[in-house]
Scaffold this motif. Structure first.
Motif, short mmCIF file in Angstrom:
data_model
loop_
_atom_site.label_atom_id
_atom_site.label_comp_id
_atom_site.label_asym_id
_atom_site.label_seq_id
_atom_site.Cartn_x
_atom_site.Cartn_y
_atom_site.Cartn_z
N ASP A 47 0.82 -1.21 0.00
CA ASP A 47 0.00 0.00 0.00
C ASP A 47 0.86 1.26 0.00
O ASP A 47 0.46 2.29 -0.54
N LYS A 49 3.37 1.88 -1.64
CA LYS A 49 3.84 2.23 -2.98
C LYS A 49 2.88 3.18 -3.70
O LYS A 49 3.23 3.79 -4.70
N LYS A 50 1.65 3.27 -3.17
CA LYS A 50 0.69 4.20 -3.76
C LYS A 50 1.00 5.61 -3.27
O LYS A 50 1.03 5.86 -2.06
N THR A 51 1.24 6.50 -4.19
CA THR A 51 1.66 7.86 -3.81
C THR A 51 0.66 8.94 -4.21
O THR A 51 0.85 10.10 -3.86
N GLN A 52 -0.37 8.58 -4.95
CA GLN A 52 -1.34 9.59 -5.35
C GLN A 52 -2.75 9.04 -5.31
O GLN A 52 -2.97 7.83 -5.35
N ILE A 54 -6.18 8.08 -6.74
CA ILE A 54 -6.69 7.67 -8.04
C ILE A 54 -8.15 7.25 -7.87
O ILE A 54 -8.46 6.37 -7.06
N GLU A 96 -10.18 -1.94 0.55
CA GLU A 96 -10.56 -1.10 -0.59
C GLU A 96 -11.62 -0.08 -0.15
O GLU A 96 -12.40 -0.32 0.78
N GLU A 111 -8.57 5.01 -4.62
CA GLU A 111 -7.29 4.56 -4.07
C GLU A 111 -6.58 5.75 -3.44
O GLU A 111 -6.26 6.73 -4.11
N PRO A 113 -3.36 6.92 -0.77
CA PRO A 113 -2.12 6.43 -0.15
C PRO A 113 -2.27 6.19 1.35
O PRO A 113 -3.05 6.85 2.03
#
Length: 584
Positions: A47, A49-52, A54, A96, A111, A113
């Protein structure tokens, strides 16, 4: 020693026993939780690794239960978070975040971060602060084989305006748990009950905690009076005066080695703050409530929400019937309302669409008027007597007098029959019986999403969405359908090897790919076995009457030869109804 002293001594003894059990459970659970913490950490690294942010349009979420569904305080949206899914062999956990647009009847996946770790059986509460906040506490994570559990005690807030997750780190809060209940009361979050389970032990809670939304601090409440016994899955609601109402719930206790006894609670309590008007009361008191009206039948796994007119509501659930070697459940899809002002329960009954009824009735009344006028021209008012002679087999002549009622009486009779016809015509679709569904109310409309029911040893997890206007209570509307038969179900196999780490990651991460493959497989299966199709304009009752024996035979083959006939018929009717609704 007086009665009061005896009660206090008994209460302290119970507290010591509970504290001892909690330490025992904590020691045994520590090793399990350490194993699962490593798995949770791997998920969190993914998780991270998600930086923005979406947001993408998507089909309805995959089937799940024990999620949270919350109404956005400022927008016509519902927010779905977390949940679980079991396919017979693996348990899938989710973190989610989905948003349902009420006006467009569409879903989008959001999504963000650094979200909370995957979980189910948590609690989520929305407050209108700063454009809306979704507060999430606790819940559980399960190993893919469903034999180990990790119970969270973390607190998170989703800032809806900025679409950012934030973990709130404050000491002195509740211990790790799931199945608890949480409500927003003035400027506090109040948490009650829940349970903690390890592979061998479990404990249920009846403690009460408050979290200040101003100071971001926890405090453990110590109400006076006799409160509810430890439990999970109860109904918790806040009255307009700021008091808290507790109803029902479930708990179990070990009566001997490897034998547990479950209890369906049906009692009701009021937790009231002393000193009205205070945002954060220092003293609270428990008292027993004895409501009037028709209470819900005993059940667990019911879902709750707050409706209009100071009424809380309860939907669905299950009543388990414990046999010698198995447990069979009767699932519900009914609604019960509790009027907090009148302290009264009553069942929610569908009234049917009034406009259509009136149109049909007016049309038939006009026809009846025309027919009556014609009869009045041909026949005088009042009853008519007709005499008939019938010759029996032995030659005896019998005289039969028949009195025909006046036209007005005929009209009354026809209206009564029309009422029955209206009832048959107005048979509406409705959610199938289920437990652990997700509820939310927005603008007086109740939304019901997902949940589960069981047939024999098989679990069906749902992803359908229904709504009903609580002001009118006329009919259910289907917003998203699903065919439970399309789900893949993997039977347990003793020869299966333990899942490796890659399987664990796949199993708990999401399960969307598996859902897609299960749909493909189900299409092949349906190609092999064709269920009786629904004929054009065929009513539900007619379809059931025509195909009942087929569905009974199918239900019996699924449930086995030892299943009770009454249960088989009930399941068969449910299967037929589900197939009918999915076909029309």
């Amino acid at each position: 020693m007086g009665k009061k002293g005896k009660r206090e001594k008994k209460g302290k003894g119970a507290e010591k026993t509970a504290a001892k059990m909690e330490r025992k459970v904590s020691r045994r659970a520590k090793k399990e939780e350490e194993d699962l913490e490593a798995l949770i950490a791997e998920f969190q690294s993914l998780d991270a690794k998600k930086t923005q942010v979406i947001e993408t349009s998507c089909p309805p979420p995959s089937p799940r239960l024990n999620s949270s569904l919350s109404a956005h305080p400022e927008k016509d949206e519902l927010i779905l978070f977390g949940g679980e899914y079991f396919n017979g062999q693996k348990t899938y956990l989710y973190n989610e975040l989905y948003v349902y647009n009420i006006r467009k009847n569409s879903w989008s996946k959001l999504e963000i971060p650094n979200p909370p770790p995957r979980r189910c059986a948590h609690q989520a509460v929305v407050v209108p602060t700063a454009g809306g906040q979704l507060w999430v506490f606790g819940g559980e994570f399960a190993s893919p084989n469903g034999e180990q559990f990790y119970h969270y005690k973390d607190l998170w807030v989703l800032h809806l305006a900025t679409k950012t997750w934030e973990q709130i780190k404050a000491s002195g809060g509740p211990s790790g748990r799931s199945g608890h209940r949480m409500v927003a009361c003035k400027r506090q979050l109040i948490i009650f009950g829940g349970f903690h389970e390890s592979a061998r032990d479990y404990i249920y809670y009846n403690d009460v905690y408050a979290f200040s939304l101003d100071s971001f601090t926890w405090s453990k409440l110590a109400p006076s009076g006799i409160g509810p016994a430890p439990r999970s899955g109860c109904q918790m609601a806040v009255s307009p005066e700021g008091s808290i109402i507790i109803y029902g719930g479930y708990s179990k206790q070990r009566i001997k080695k490897d034998v547990d006894k479950g209890t369906l609670h049906t009692d009701m309590f009021l937790l009231k703050a002393e000193g009205a008007g205070k945002e954060e009361a220092d003293k609270w008191i428990w008292s027993r409530l004895n409501p009037s009206g028709v209470k819900p039948t005993p059940r667990s796994g019911f879902s709750v929400a707050i409706g209009p007119n100071n009424r809380s509501l309860l939907f669905g659930g299950v009543h388990d019937e414990e046999e010698e070697e198995s447990i069979e459940g009767d699932f519900f899809n009914d609604i019960y309302f509790y009027d907090m002002g009148k302290n009264r329960w009553f069942p929610g009954r569908l009234k049917g669409p009034k406009l259509e009824k009136r149109k049909r009735r007016r049309g038939r009344q006009a026809e009846a008027e025309d027919a009556r006028e014609e009869m009045e021209k041909q026949h005088p008012q009042g009853p008519m007597e007709i005499v008939k002679e019938v010759v029996a087999e032995d030659g005896t002549v019998m005289t039969i007098k028949q009195v025909i009622s006046a036209p007005a009486e005929e009209k009354e009779k026809s209206e009564s029959e029309e009422e029955e016809e209206d009832g048959a015509l107005d048979q509406q679709v409705e959610p199938c019986p289920r437990s652990n569904a997700m509820l939310a109310v927005k603008h007086g409309i109740l939304y019901v999403y997902g949940g589960m029911f069981e047939v024999g040893d098989r679990q069906f997890t749902l992803s359908d969405l229904y709504s009903i206007d609580l002001h009118k209570m006329e009919e259910w509307k289907v917003l998203a359908e699903m065919d439970p038969k399309a789900q893949e179900w993997l039977e347990e196999s003793e020869s299966d090897e333990e899942d490796d780490d890659d399987d664990d990651m796949e199993g708990a991460e999401g399960g969307e790919e598996e859902e897609e493959s299960s749909e493909e497989g189900s299409e092949d299966e349906e190609g092999e076995e064709q269920h009786p199709s629904v004929q054009p304009d065929e009513k539900p009752a007619d379809y059931l009457s025509r195909t009942e024996q087929y569905w009974i035979k199918l239900a019996r083959s699924n449930m086995g030869p030892d299943a009770k006939e009454k249960k088989v018929v009930k399941v068969a009717h449910a299967m037929a109804k589900t197939f009918y609704e999915g076909s029309v």
